[in-house]
Enzyme design. Structure first.
Site, PDB file in Angstrom:
ATOM      1  N   GLY A  36       5.695  -4.223   1.506  1.00 50.29           N
ATOM      2  CA  GLY A  36       6.053  -3.726   0.835  1.00 50.29           C
ATOM      3  C   GLY A  36       6.889  -2.491   1.548  1.00 50.29           C
ATOM      4  O   GLY A  36       7.742  -1.854   1.902  1.00 50.29           O
ATOM      5  N   CYS A  70      17.161   4.720  13.315  1.00 52.14           N
ATOM      6  CA  CYS A  70      17.935   5.321  14.791  1.00 52.14           C
ATOM      7  C   CYS A  70      18.663   6.522  14.281  1.00 52.14           C
ATOM      8  O   CYS A  70      19.153   6.951  14.885  1.00 52.14           O
ATOM      9  CB  CYS A  70      18.056   3.861  15.488  1.00 52.14           C
ATOM     10  SG  CYS A  70      17.048   2.581  15.855  1.00 52.14           S
ATOM     11  N   ASP A 105       9.525  12.460   3.358  1.00 50.66           N
ATOM     12  CA  ASP A 105      10.414  11.137   3.326  1.00 50.66           C
ATOM     13  C   ASP A 105      11.386  11.142   1.803  1.00 50.66           C
ATOM     14  O   ASP A 105      10.675  12.939   1.027  1.00 50.66           O
ATOM     15  CB  ASP A 105       9.341  10.315   2.369  1.00 50.66           C
ATOM     16  CG  ASP A 105      10.146   8.934   1.819  1.00 50.66           C
ATOM     17  OD1 ASP A 105       9.074   7.954   2.402  1.00 50.66           O
ATOM     18  OD2 ASP A 105      10.635   8.734   1.079  1.00 50.66           O
ATOM     19  N   HIS A 116       7.449   2.696  11.099  1.00 49.49           N
ATOM     20  CA  HIS A 116       6.892   4.495  10.556  1.00 49.49           C
ATOM     21  C   HIS A 116       5.505   4.600  10.281  1.00 49.49           C
ATOM     22  O   HIS A 116       4.828   3.488   9.239  1.00 49.49           O
ATOM     23  CB  HIS A 116       7.839   5.038   9.731  1.00 49.49           C
ATOM     24  CG  HIS A 116       8.300   3.049   8.204  1.00 49.49           C
ATOM     25  ND1 HIS A 116       8.666   2.907   8.623  1.00 49.49           N
ATOM     26  CD2 HIS A 116       7.666   3.914   7.226  1.00 49.49           C
ATOM     27  CE1 HIS A 116       9.185   1.946   6.998  1.00 49.49           C
ATOM     28  NE2 HIS A 116       7.720   2.605   6.535  1.00 49.49           N
ATOM     29  N   ASN A 163       3.424  -0.350   6.132  1.00 48.23           N
ATOM     30  CA  ASN A 163       3.516  -0.774   5.753  1.00 48.23           C
ATOM     31  C   ASN A 163       4.604  -1.537   6.846  1.00 48.23           C
ATOM     32  O   ASN A 163       5.104  -1.445   7.637  1.00 48.23           O
ATOM     33  CB  ASN A 163       4.079  -0.675   5.006  1.00 48.23           C
ATOM     34  CG  ASN A 163       3.858  -0.001   3.417  1.00 48.23           C
ATOM     35  OD1 ASN A 163       2.631  -0.348   2.998  1.00 48.23           O
ATOM     36  ND2 ASN A 163       4.621   0.518   3.013  1.00 48.23           N
ATOM     37  N   HIS A 171       3.275   6.398   7.018  1.00 53.12           N
ATOM     38  CA  HIS A 171       3.251   7.795   6.463  1.00 53.12           C
ATOM     39  C   HIS A 171       2.351   9.123   6.669  1.00 53.12           C
ATOM     40  O   HIS A 171       1.118   8.292   7.056  1.00 53.12           O
ATOM     41  CB  HIS A 171       3.503   7.368   5.039  1.00 53.12           C
ATOM     42  CG  HIS A 171       4.514   6.055   4.460  1.00 53.12           C
ATOM     43  ND1 HIS A 171       5.641   5.991   4.154  1.00 53.12           N
ATOM     44  CD2 HIS A 171       4.079   4.755   5.233  1.00 53.12           C
ATOM     45  CE1 HIS A 171       6.435   5.274   3.772  1.00 53.12           C
ATOM     46  NE2 HIS A 171       5.924   4.176   4.502  1.00 53.12           N
TER      47      HIS A 171
HETATM   48  P1  5GP Z   1       8.429   1.816   3.844  1.00 49.95           P
HETATM   49  O1  5GP Z   1       8.870   1.163   2.420  1.00 49.95           O
HETATM   50  O2  5GP Z   1       9.428   1.060   4.718  1.00 49.95           O
HETATM   51  O3  5GP Z   1       6.464   2.121   4.097  1.00 49.95           O
HETATM   52  O4  5GP Z   1       8.789   2.904   3.582  1.00 49.95           O
HETATM   53  C1  5GP Z   1       9.859   3.643   3.703  1.00 49.95           C
HETATM   54  C2  5GP Z   1       9.868   5.258   3.169  1.00 49.95           C
HETATM   55  O5  5GP Z   1      11.525   5.032   3.472  1.00 49.95           O
HETATM   56  C3  5GP Z   1      10.150   5.126   1.665  1.00 49.95           C
HETATM   57  O6  5GP Z   1       9.094   6.283   1.699  1.00 49.95           O
HETATM   58  C4  5GP Z   1      11.091   6.451   1.445  1.00 49.95           C
HETATM   59  O7  5GP Z   1      11.340   6.558   0.916  1.00 49.95           O
HETATM   60  C5  5GP Z   1      11.768   6.311   2.809  1.00 49.95           C
HETATM   61  N1  5GP Z   1      12.677   6.637   3.376  1.00 49.95           N
HETATM   62  C6  5GP Z   1      14.202   5.543   2.792  1.00 49.95           C
HETATM   63  N2  5GP Z   1      15.631   6.032   3.288  1.00 49.95           N
HETATM   64  C7  5GP Z   1      15.542   6.944   2.938  1.00 49.95           C
HETATM   65  C8  5GP Z   1      16.024   8.232   4.170  1.00 49.95           C
HETATM   66  O8  5GP Z   1      17.586   8.180   4.256  1.00 49.95           O
HETATM   67  N3  5GP Z   1      15.725   9.417   4.389  1.00 49.95           N
HETATM   68  C9  5GP Z   1      14.781   9.293   4.539  1.00 49.95           C
HETATM   69  N4  5GP Z   1      14.268  10.822   4.391  1.00 49.95           N
HETATM   70  N5  5GP Z   1      13.555   8.794   3.988  1.00 49.95           N
HETATM   71  C10 5GP Z   1      14.229   7.634   3.573  1.00 49.95           C
HETATM   72 ZN    ZN Z   2      15.474   1.473  14.252  1.00 47.05          ZN
END
Ligand code: 5GP
Ligand code: ZN
Length: 113
Positions: A92, A7, A30, A99, A86, A101
């Site tokens: 994870g 957010c 990412d 989100h 995820n 990916h």
């Molecule tokens: P999840 O593990 O929840 O599926 O994916 C979260 C993703 O957010 C991860 O791939 C991580 O690298 C990315 N991420 C975490 N913090 C930040 C950030 O501050 N900026 C960006 N651009 N990506 C982030």
């Molecule tokens: Zn949010």
């Protein structure tokens, strides 16, 4: 949500490398790419995860899936790409804002678990 990382990225209070934005969807690179192209596509409305999708809010998810191929085309992913979301601890999920990916730019490993 004031304490939600994504957010805050949407609001611009935390910087990001934006690749797409419209009224309801935001996409950015990412910070720790797992592939040559690694983009996160998120709804501007805060939803915790896939678990929070309902008949009322699912139009934004449908719109995300219209935007994803546009981003993939703009990124030159003509050889294909992967879309991953995820959901929860066992998957994870580290950021509790829904989100998707987009991963591509090389042949991706096939392991799903
Ligand atoms: P999840 O593990 O929840 O599926 O994916 C979260 C993703 O957010 C991860 O791939 C991580 O690298 C990315 N991420 C975490 N913090 C930040 C950030 O501050 N900026 C960006 N651009 N990506 C982030
Ligand atoms: Zn949010």
């Amino acid at each position: 949500m004031a304490d939600c990382l994504f957010c805050n990225i949407i609001a611009g209070s935390i910087p990001s490398n934006k690749v797409y934005e419209d009224e309801t969807v935001f996409a950015f690179r990412d910070i720790a790419p797992q592939a040559p192209t690694h983009i996160l596509v998120i709804p501007k409305v805060h939803l915790d995860s896939v678990d929070a999708v309902t008949p009322e809010n699912s139009p934004v998810v449908a719109h995300i899936f219209e935007v994803i191929p546009q981003i993939a085309k703009a990124e030159g992913l003509e050889n294909g790409y992967r879309v991953v979301s995820n959901c929860g601890a066992d998957a994870g999920q580290t950021v509790r804002h829904l989100h998707f990916h987009i991963l591509g730019g090389k042949p991706l490993a096939l392991e799903m678990a």
